[in-house]
Scaffold this motif. Structure first.
Motif, PDB file in Angstrom:
ATOM      1  N   PRO A 199      -1.329  16.147  39.005  1.00  0.00           N
ATOM      2  CA  PRO A 199      -0.266  16.570  39.503  1.00  0.00           C
ATOM      3  C   PRO A 199       0.498  16.563  41.127  1.00  0.00           C
ATOM      4  N   LEU A 200      -0.583  16.016  41.479  1.00  0.00           N
ATOM      5  CA  LEU A 200       0.193  15.217  43.212  1.00  0.00           C
ATOM      6  C   LEU A 200      -0.185  13.250  42.881  1.00  0.00           C
ATOM      7  N   THR A 201       0.643  12.873  43.878  1.00  0.00           N
ATOM      8  CA  THR A 201       0.473  11.029  43.352  1.00  0.00           C
ATOM      9  C   THR A 201      -0.591  10.871  44.165  1.00  0.00           C
ATOM     10  N   CYS A 202      -1.362  10.290  43.566  1.00  0.00           N
ATOM     11  CA  CYS A 202      -2.935   9.433  44.719  1.00  0.00           C
ATOM     12  C   CYS A 202      -2.767   8.175  44.617  1.00  0.00           C
ATOM     13  N   ALA A 203      -2.518   7.254  45.678  1.00  0.00           N
ATOM     14  CA  ALA A 203      -2.673   6.246  45.746  1.00  0.00           C
ATOM     15  C   ALA A 203      -4.094   5.099  45.321  1.00  0.00           C
ATOM     16  N   GLN A 204      -5.359   5.868  45.640  1.00  0.00           N
ATOM     17  CA  GLN A 204      -6.510   5.206  45.410  1.00  0.00           C
ATOM     18  C   GLN A 204      -6.712   5.609  44.447  1.00  0.00           C
ATOM     19  N   ALA A 205      -7.014   7.120  43.573  1.00  0.00           N
ATOM     20  CA  ALA A 205      -7.097   6.527  42.176  1.00  0.00           C
ATOM     21  C   ALA A 205      -6.044   5.884  41.572  1.00  0.00           C
ATOM     22  N   LEU A 206      -5.114   6.130  41.811  1.00  0.00           N
ATOM     23  CA  LEU A 206      -4.068   5.071  40.764  1.00  0.00           C
ATOM     24  C   LEU A 206      -4.430   3.561  40.752  1.00  0.00           C
ATOM     25  N   GLU A 207      -5.269   3.326  41.554  1.00  0.00           N
ATOM     26  CA  GLU A 207      -5.473   1.645  42.071  1.00  0.00           C
ATOM     27  C   GLU A 207      -6.879   1.252  41.170  1.00  0.00           C
ATOM     28  N   ALA A 208      -6.962   3.031  40.856  1.00  0.00           N
ATOM     29  CA  ALA A 208      -8.775   2.450  40.605  1.00  0.00           C
ATOM     30  C   ALA A 208      -8.521   2.901  38.722  1.00  0.00           C
ATOM     31  N   LEU A 209      -7.413   3.245  38.624  1.00  0.00           N
ATOM     32  CA  LEU A 209      -7.439   3.688  36.811  1.00  0.00           C
ATOM     33  C   LEU A 209      -6.963   2.178  36.468  1.00  0.00           C
ATOM     34  N   HIS A 210      -5.894   1.708  37.574  1.00  0.00           N
ATOM     35  CA  HIS A 210      -5.555   0.437  37.191  1.00  0.00           C
ATOM     36  C   HIS A 210      -6.089  -1.149  37.142  1.00  0.00           C
ATOM     37  N   GLN A 211      -7.255  -0.775  38.174  1.00  0.00           N
ATOM     38  CA  GLN A 211      -8.516  -1.822  37.804  1.00  0.00           C
ATOM     39  C   GLN A 211      -9.701  -1.302  37.004  1.00  0.00           C
ATOM     40  N   GLN A 212      -9.876  -0.219  36.015  1.00  0.00           N
ATOM     41  CA  GLN A 212     -10.986   0.350  35.097  1.00  0.00           C
ATOM     42  C   GLN A 212      -9.814  -0.132  33.598  1.00  0.00           C
ATOM     43  N   VAL A 213      -8.980  -0.553  34.094  1.00  0.00           N
ATOM     44  CA  VAL A 213      -8.255  -0.237  32.365  1.00  0.00           C
ATOM     45  C   VAL A 213      -7.657  -2.155  32.194  1.00  0.00           C
ATOM     46  N   THR A 214      -7.247  -2.607  33.557  1.00  0.00           N
ATOM     47  CA  THR A 214      -6.820  -3.848  33.572  1.00  0.00           C
ATOM     48  C   THR A 214      -8.326  -5.099  33.343  1.00  0.00           C
ATOM     49  N   GLU A 215      -9.451  -4.724  34.169  1.00  0.00           N
ATOM     50  CA  GLU A 215     -10.676  -5.153  34.309  1.00  0.00           C
ATOM     51  C   GLU A 215     -11.592  -4.697  33.455  1.00  0.00           C
ATOM     52  N   ASP A 244       1.631  -2.562  35.094  1.00  0.00           N
ATOM     53  CA  ASP A 244       1.019  -3.516  33.984  1.00  0.00           C
ATOM     54  C   ASP A 244      -0.085  -2.343  33.206  1.00  0.00           C
ATOM     55  N   LEU A 245      -0.281  -1.112  33.180  1.00  0.00           N
ATOM     56  CA  LEU A 245      -1.074   0.600  32.665  1.00  0.00           C
ATOM     57  C   LEU A 245      -0.101   0.230  30.928  1.00  0.00           C
ATOM     58  N   GLN A 246       1.083  -0.043  31.150  1.00  0.00           N
ATOM     59  CA  GLN A 246       2.242   0.030  30.022  1.00  0.00           C
ATOM     60  C   GLN A 246       1.580  -1.137  29.604  1.00  0.00           C
ATOM     61  N   ALA A 247       1.340  -2.267  30.045  1.00  0.00           N
ATOM     62  CA  ALA A 247       1.478  -3.336  28.875  1.00  0.00           C
ATOM     63  C   ALA A 247      -0.099  -2.921  28.849  1.00  0.00           C
ATOM     64  N   ALA A 248      -1.114  -2.518  29.044  1.00  0.00           N
ATOM     65  CA  ALA A 248      -1.824  -2.578  28.633  1.00  0.00           C
ATOM     66  C   ALA A 248      -2.099  -1.354  27.329  1.00  0.00           C
ATOM     67  N   GLU A 249      -3.276  -2.623  26.540  1.00  0.00           N
ATOM     68  CA  GLU A 249      -3.281  -1.456  24.741  1.00  0.00           C
ATOM     69  C   GLU A 249      -3.828  -0.246  24.903  1.00  0.00           C
ATOM     70  N   THR A 250      -4.909  -0.468  25.294  1.00  0.00           N
ATOM     71  CA  THR A 250      -6.285   0.841  25.997  1.00  0.00           C
ATOM     72  C   THR A 250      -5.178   1.926  27.204  1.00  0.00           C
ATOM     73  N   ALA A 251      -4.065   2.189  27.318  1.00  0.00           N
ATOM     74  CA  ALA A 251      -3.746   3.159  27.876  1.00  0.00           C
ATOM     75  C   ALA A 251      -2.341   3.069  27.582  1.00  0.00           C
ATOM     76  N   SER A 252      -2.160   4.957  27.599  1.00  0.00           N
ATOM     77  CA  SER A 252      -0.804   5.526  27.830  1.00  0.00           C
ATOM     78  C   SER A 252      -0.343   6.587  28.923  1.00  0.00           C
ATOM     79  N   LEU A 253       0.692   6.792  29.009  1.00  0.00           N
ATOM     80  CA  LEU A 253       1.396   7.533  30.155  1.00  0.00           C
ATOM     81  C   LEU A 253       2.294   8.621  29.669  1.00  0.00           C
ATOM     82  N   TRP A 254       2.123   9.939  30.328  1.00  0.00           N
ATOM     83  CA  TRP A 254       2.489  10.881  29.832  1.00  0.00           C
ATOM     84  C   TRP A 254       3.248  11.457  30.714  1.00  0.00           C
ATOM     85  N   VAL A 255       4.265  12.477  30.767  1.00  0.00           N
ATOM     86  CA  VAL A 255       5.415  13.316  31.796  1.00  0.00           C
ATOM     87  C   VAL A 255       5.393  13.962  31.097  1.00  0.00           C
TER      88      VAL A 255
END
Length: 312
Positions: A199-215, A244-255
């Motif tokens: 419900p909120l934008t959190c840069a640190q959480a988004l970066e952590a998600l990016h790392q977990q998905v891409t790495e 990067d998240l949208q390009a990853a096969e293991t991630a999906s983003l929804w609105v």
């Protein structure tokens, strides 16, 4: 957390959601019963104080047990391992013989313990008392943990009964403004399975998600509000992470075209419930309870089925 959405308003679909076995009503207890209703076949078995005098005696009996940790430990030991002799109990608790005997006599006088051939065992009444006293202690402990949450946040928006769950609560700390974010990121890091409502934008959480998905190749399903989606599209730093998240096969983003009443993170073993007040994080509740995991899985799925794919 950078920017708030319109607030934490509960939408109509949340109010109408069926609470089910893991929600506000009828939540399973650790003894297999429910917090809401007692099965009719058992309801008549337990004595229920009806008059003021009987209630007073019951309260006095609870006080009698609560005043002595030794009594509680002896009663629990007899329920779990009885029958036991006085010497068995003395060795188990490394207590004086007179102390053990005095408490055995007091519990026997209450009708919660009986003696047979110099061995002591819990009576049926004693088993009830030990069981429900344990529930009371856990409820008080959980209530104390959740007091900061209940004091400032409308928990009517949370259709999950935390009463009989082991929880940890993180609240805003002026000495450590990022304390709640650090706790959130800690749970994201190392998680191979992630189902989340933002419900909120959190840069640190988004970066952590990016790392977990891409790495690490984590399996991510992220549902956001329109306001968060707009932030992700408009900020250059966010756009790169999202691409990067949208390009990853293991991630999906929804609105989801509405508002979430809370932040929700469902990990392999942990559920995080972030409550929001006036558009700002107010409390972060974490639990590993299986009932919470089932509820979180179902809740994220319900929102996702009503959401549309995120488009850049």
């Amino acid at each position: 957390m950078d920017e708030a959405t319109d607030g934490a308003r509960v939408d109509e679909r949340t109010e109408a959601r069926d609470s089910g076995g893991d929600g506000v009503t009828g939540t399973e207890r650790t003894d297999g019963g429910t917090t809401g209703d007692v099965p009719s076949q058992f309801a008549s078995e337990r004595p229920t104080p009806t008059t003021a005098g009987e209630r007073s005696e019951a309260i006095e009996a609870v006080e009698f047990l609560a005043r002595s940790e030794t009594r509680v430990r002896i009663l629990n030991a007899l329920v779990e391992s009885g029958p036991l002799t006085r010497d068995d109990l003395q060795r188990r608790f490394d207590a004086a013989r007179t102390t053990v005997q005095r408490n055995l006599d007091a519990l026997t006088e209450r009708g919660w313990v009986r003696e047979r051939n110099r061995e002591y065992d819990a009576t049926q009444a004693g088993e009830w008392v030990a069981e429900d006293f344990g529930h009371l202690v856990r409820t008080v402990d959980t209530a104390s943990e959740l007091a900061p949450v209940y004091e400032h946040v409308d928990t009517g928006a949370v259709d999950l009964n935390l009463r009989h769950m082991d929880v940890s609560v993180t609240t805003p700390d002026p000495a450590d403004p990022l304390k709640m974010i650090h706790e959130q990121v800690k749970h994201i890091e190392g998680a191979e399975y992630l189902r989340m409502l933002f419900p909120l934008t959190c840069a640190q959480a988004l970066e952590a998600l990016h790392q977990q998905v891409t790495e690490a190749g984590a399996d991510l399903e992220l549902v956001v509000t329109p306001a968060v989606a707009e932030n992700l599209r408009s900020e250059a730093d966010y756009r790169e992470l999202v691409a990067d998240l949208q390009a990853a096969e293991t991630a999906s983003l929804w609105v989801y075209e509405g508002q979430f009443p809370y932040y929700l993170g469902r990990y392999a073993d942990t559920v995080e419930l972030g409550l929001v007040e006036d558009g700002q994080p107010a409390a972060l509740v974490a639990t590993e309870d299986e009932r919470a995991r089932r509820w979180a899985e179902r809740t994220v799925e319900e929102y996702r089925t009503e959401a549309t794919p995120f488009e850049r």
